[in-house]
Scaffold this motif. Structure first.
Motif, PDB file in Angstrom:
ATOM      1  N   PRO A   2       0.699  -1.108  -0.018  1.00 43.53           N
ATOM      2  CA  PRO A   2       0.028   0.144   0.161  1.00 43.53           C
ATOM      3  C   PRO A   2       0.762   1.262  -0.134  1.00 43.53           C
ATOM      4  CG  PRO A   2      -0.205  -1.083   1.900  1.00 43.53           C
ATOM      5  CD  PRO A   2       0.625  -2.187   0.947  1.00 43.53           C
ATOM      6  N   ASP A   3       1.944   1.270   0.579  1.00 45.08           N
ATOM      7  CA  ASP A   3       3.042   2.265   0.818  1.00 45.08           C
ATOM      8  C   ASP A   3       4.356   1.910   0.439  1.00 45.08           C
ATOM      9  OD1 ASP A   3       3.724   4.883   0.820  1.00 45.08           O
ATOM     10  OD2 ASP A   3       3.357   5.101   3.109  1.00 45.08           O
ATOM     11  N   SER A   4       4.644   1.755  -0.827  1.00 49.84           N
ATOM     12  CA  SER A   4       6.064   1.290  -1.118  1.00 49.84           C
ATOM     13  C   SER A   4       7.252   2.036  -0.602  1.00 49.84           C
ATOM     14  CB  SER A   4       5.810   0.863  -2.498  1.00 49.84           C
ATOM     15  OG  SER A   4       7.284   0.197  -2.877  1.00 49.84           O
ATOM     16  N   PRO A   5       7.204   3.164  -0.773  1.00 50.67           N
ATOM     17  CA  PRO A   5       8.509   3.931  -0.222  1.00 50.67           C
ATOM     18  C   PRO A   5       8.759   3.691   1.215  1.00 50.67           C
ATOM     19  CG  PRO A   5       7.321   5.270  -1.777  1.00 50.67           C
ATOM     20  CD  PRO A   5       6.460   4.001  -1.428  1.00 50.67           C
ATOM     21  N   LEU A   6       7.467   3.760   1.938  1.00 48.30           N
ATOM     22  CA  LEU A   6       7.733   3.517   3.324  1.00 48.30           C
ATOM     23  C   LEU A   6       8.144   2.220   3.929  1.00 48.30           C
ATOM     24  CD1 LEU A   6       7.152   4.876   6.318  1.00 48.30           C
ATOM     25  CD2 LEU A   6       4.925   3.788   6.193  1.00 48.30           C
ATOM     26  N   ILE A   7       7.885   0.995   3.045  1.00 47.96           N
ATOM     27  CA  ILE A   7       8.308  -0.296   3.503  1.00 47.96           C
ATOM     28  C   ILE A   7       9.823  -0.198   2.996  1.00 47.96           C
ATOM     29  CG2 ILE A   7       7.730  -2.837   2.750  1.00 47.96           C
ATOM     30  CD1 ILE A   7       5.669  -1.710   4.452  1.00 47.96           C
ATOM     31  N   SER A   8      10.098   0.235   1.881  1.00 53.03           N
ATOM     32  CA  SER A   8      11.420   0.262   1.562  1.00 53.03           C
ATOM     33  C   SER A   8      12.313   0.964   2.540  1.00 53.03           C
ATOM     34  CB  SER A   8      11.712   0.903  -0.026  1.00 53.03           C
ATOM     35  OG  SER A   8      10.860   0.209  -0.794  1.00 53.03           O
ATOM     36  N   LEU A   9      11.949   2.261   2.905  1.00 49.40           N
ATOM     37  CA  LEU A   9      12.694   2.896   3.918  1.00 49.40           C
ATOM     38  C   LEU A   9      12.881   1.777   5.212  1.00 49.40           C
ATOM     39  CD1 LEU A   9      11.597   6.377   3.366  1.00 49.40           C
ATOM     40  CD2 LEU A   9      13.920   5.470   3.070  1.00 49.40           C
ATOM     41  N   PHE A  10      11.986   1.401   5.465  1.00 50.93           N
ATOM     42  CA  PHE A  10      11.943   0.395   6.905  1.00 50.93           C
ATOM     43  C   PHE A  10      12.933  -0.562   6.458  1.00 50.93           C
ATOM     44  CE2 PHE A  10      10.495  -3.274   9.025  1.00 50.93           C
ATOM     45  CZ  PHE A  10      10.551  -3.203  10.464  1.00 50.93           C
ATOM     46  N   LEU A  11      12.932  -1.421   5.202  1.00 46.60           N
ATOM     47  CA  LEU A  11      13.662  -2.416   5.210  1.00 46.60           C
ATOM     48  C   LEU A  11      15.224  -1.876   5.144  1.00 46.60           C
ATOM     49  CD1 LEU A  11      12.022  -4.319   2.478  1.00 46.60           C
ATOM     50  CD2 LEU A  11      12.574  -4.973   4.680  1.00 46.60           C
ATOM     51  N   ALA A  12      15.387  -0.793   4.624  1.00 38.94           N
ATOM     52  CA  ALA A  12      16.733  -0.096   4.796  1.00 38.94           C
ATOM     53  C   ALA A  12      17.099   0.063   6.070  1.00 38.94           C
ATOM     54  CB  ALA A  12      16.658   1.294   3.596  1.00 38.94           C
ATOM     55  N   ILE A  13      16.435   0.827   6.589  1.00 38.28           N
ATOM     56  CA  ILE A  13      16.829   1.138   8.347  1.00 38.28           C
ATOM     57  C   ILE A  13      17.177  -0.231   8.778  1.00 38.28           C
ATOM     58  CG2 ILE A  13      15.996   1.974  10.323  1.00 38.28           C
ATOM     59  CD1 ILE A  13      14.632   4.075   8.823  1.00 38.28           C
ATOM     60  N   ALA A  14      16.394  -1.320   8.742  1.00 40.02           N
ATOM     61  CA  ALA A  14      16.584  -2.461   9.251  1.00 40.02           C
ATOM     62  C   ALA A  14      17.765  -3.300   8.847  1.00 40.02           C
ATOM     63  CB  ALA A  14      15.466  -3.576   9.007  1.00 40.02           C
ATOM     64  N   THR A  15      18.070  -3.087   7.712  1.00 45.78           N
ATOM     65  CA  THR A  15      19.252  -3.533   7.069  1.00 45.78           C
ATOM     66  C   THR A  15      20.552  -2.885   7.492  1.00 45.78           C
ATOM     67  OG1 THR A  15      18.238  -4.281   5.043  1.00 45.78           O
ATOM     68  CG2 THR A  15      20.670  -4.131   4.887  1.00 45.78           C
ATOM     69  N   PHE A  16      20.435  -1.424   7.574  1.00 45.47           N
ATOM     70  CA  PHE A  16      21.667  -0.578   7.935  1.00 45.47           C
ATOM     71  C   PHE A  16      21.904  -1.101   9.568  1.00 45.47           C
ATOM     72  CE2 PHE A  16      23.314   2.985  10.381  1.00 45.47           C
ATOM     73  CZ  PHE A  16      24.268   3.335   9.670  1.00 45.47           C
ATOM     74  N   ALA A  17      21.089  -1.386  10.483  1.00 44.31           N
ATOM     75  CA  ALA A  17      21.177  -1.569  11.911  1.00 44.31           C
ATOM     76  C   ALA A  17      21.504  -3.005  12.090  1.00 44.31           C
ATOM     77  CB  ALA A  17      19.635  -1.612  12.556  1.00 44.31           C
ATOM     78  N   PHE A  18      21.079  -4.030  11.239  1.00 46.37           N
ATOM     79  CA  PHE A  18      21.642  -5.327  11.093  1.00 46.37           C
ATOM     80  C   PHE A  18      23.196  -5.235  10.836  1.00 46.37           C
ATOM     81  CE2 PHE A  18      22.400  -9.615   9.037  1.00 46.37           C
ATOM     82  CZ  PHE A  18      21.887 -10.236  10.295  1.00 46.37           C
ATOM     83  N   ILE A  19      23.507  -4.684   9.740  1.00 48.98           N
ATOM     84  CA  ILE A  19      24.880  -4.694   9.375  1.00 48.98           C
ATOM     85  C   ILE A  19      25.916  -4.019  10.384  1.00 48.98           C
ATOM     86  CG2 ILE A  19      26.465  -3.980   7.665  1.00 48.98           C
ATOM     87  CD1 ILE A  19      24.353  -4.390   5.413  1.00 48.98           C
ATOM     88  N   MET A  20      25.279  -2.798  10.831  1.00 49.78           N
ATOM     89  CA  MET A  20      26.196  -2.122  11.898  1.00 49.78           C
ATOM     90  C   MET A  20      26.249  -2.893  13.179  1.00 49.78           C
ATOM     91  SD  MET A  20      27.451   0.388  10.046  1.00 49.78           S
ATOM     92  CE  MET A  20      28.386   1.060  11.490  1.00 49.78           C
ATOM     93  N   PHE A  21      25.294  -3.591  13.734  1.00 54.43           N
ATOM     94  CA  PHE A  21      25.520  -4.622  14.719  1.00 54.43           C
ATOM     95  C   PHE A  21      26.518  -5.448  14.771  1.00 54.43           C
ATOM     96  CE2 PHE A  21      24.253  -8.499  16.838  1.00 54.43           C
ATOM     97  CZ  PHE A  21      23.981  -8.074  18.182  1.00 54.43           C
ATOM     98  N   PHE A  22      26.339  -6.118  13.691  1.00 52.76           N
ATOM     99  CA  PHE A  22      27.448  -7.135  13.528  1.00 52.76           C
ATOM    100  C   PHE A  22      28.766  -6.557  13.214  1.00 52.76           C
ATOM    101  CE2 PHE A  22      24.194 -10.104  12.608  1.00 52.76           C
ATOM    102  CZ  PHE A  22      24.631 -11.123  13.590  1.00 52.76           C
ATOM    103  N   PHE A  23      29.031  -5.356  12.610  1.00 53.20           N
ATOM    104  CA  PHE A  23      30.384  -4.663  12.604  1.00 53.20           C
ATOM    105  C   PHE A  23      30.704  -4.250  14.002  1.00 53.20           C
ATOM    106  CE2 PHE A  23      30.208  -3.170   7.915  1.00 53.20           C
ATOM    107  CZ  PHE A  23      30.969  -4.111   7.531  1.00 53.20           C
ATOM    108  N   SER A  24      29.831  -3.803  14.830  1.00 51.30           N
ATOM    109  CA  SER A  24      30.129  -3.313  16.032  1.00 51.30           C
ATOM    110  C   SER A  24      30.580  -4.481  16.892  1.00 51.30           C
ATOM    111  CB  SER A  24      29.050  -2.699  16.843  1.00 51.30           C
ATOM    112  OG  SER A  24      28.139  -3.410  17.113  1.00 51.30           O
ATOM    113  N   LYS A  25      30.057  -5.872  16.787  1.00 57.05           N
ATOM    114  CA  LYS A  25      30.425  -6.968  17.301  1.00 57.05           C
ATOM    115  C   LYS A  25      32.040  -7.412  16.903  1.00 57.05           C
ATOM    116  CE  LYS A  25      27.493  -8.037  20.296  1.00 57.05           C
ATOM    117  NZ  LYS A  25      27.814  -7.816  21.910  1.00 57.05           N
ATOM    118  N   THR A  26      32.280  -7.446  15.716  1.00 52.96           N
ATOM    119  CA  THR A  26      33.440  -7.851  15.359  1.00 52.96           C
ATOM    120  C   THR A  26      34.472  -6.881  15.427  1.00 52.96           C
ATOM    121  OG1 THR A  26      33.048  -7.181  13.123  1.00 52.96           O
ATOM    122  CG2 THR A  26      32.398  -9.283  13.586  1.00 52.96           C
TER     123      THR A  26
END
Length: 67
Positions: free
Chosen positions: A41-65
């Motif tokens: 229903p709101d594709s750009p909002l879903i895309s931004l949510f996925l982008a923020i989640a991906t950023f958080a996931f990658i940065m979490f693992f970079f901080s742990k390593t």
């Protein structure tokens, strides 16, 4: 390495991860729409949510390593 070099390297890494996460968020939404036929229903909002989640996931693992 100087403190300035380390800060520049970490800033570059964060910038690359941010760009990569934006690409992943928008491409994933596009592929789901095209291949699976699902229309958000709101594709750009879903895309931004996925982008923020991906950023958080990658940065979490970079901080742990890199502690």
């Amino acid at each position: 390495m100087d403190k300035k070099d380390v800060l520049a390297f970490k800033g570059t890494v964060v910038g690359i991860v941010a760009l990569l996460s934006l690409i992943v968020g928008f491409v994933t939404t596009f592929y789901v729409s095209q291949f699976l036929g699902y229309h958000f229903p709101d594709s750009p909002l879903i895309s931004l949510f996925l982008a923020i989640a991906t950023f958080a996931f990658i940065m979490f693992f970079f901080s742990k390593t890199n502690y």
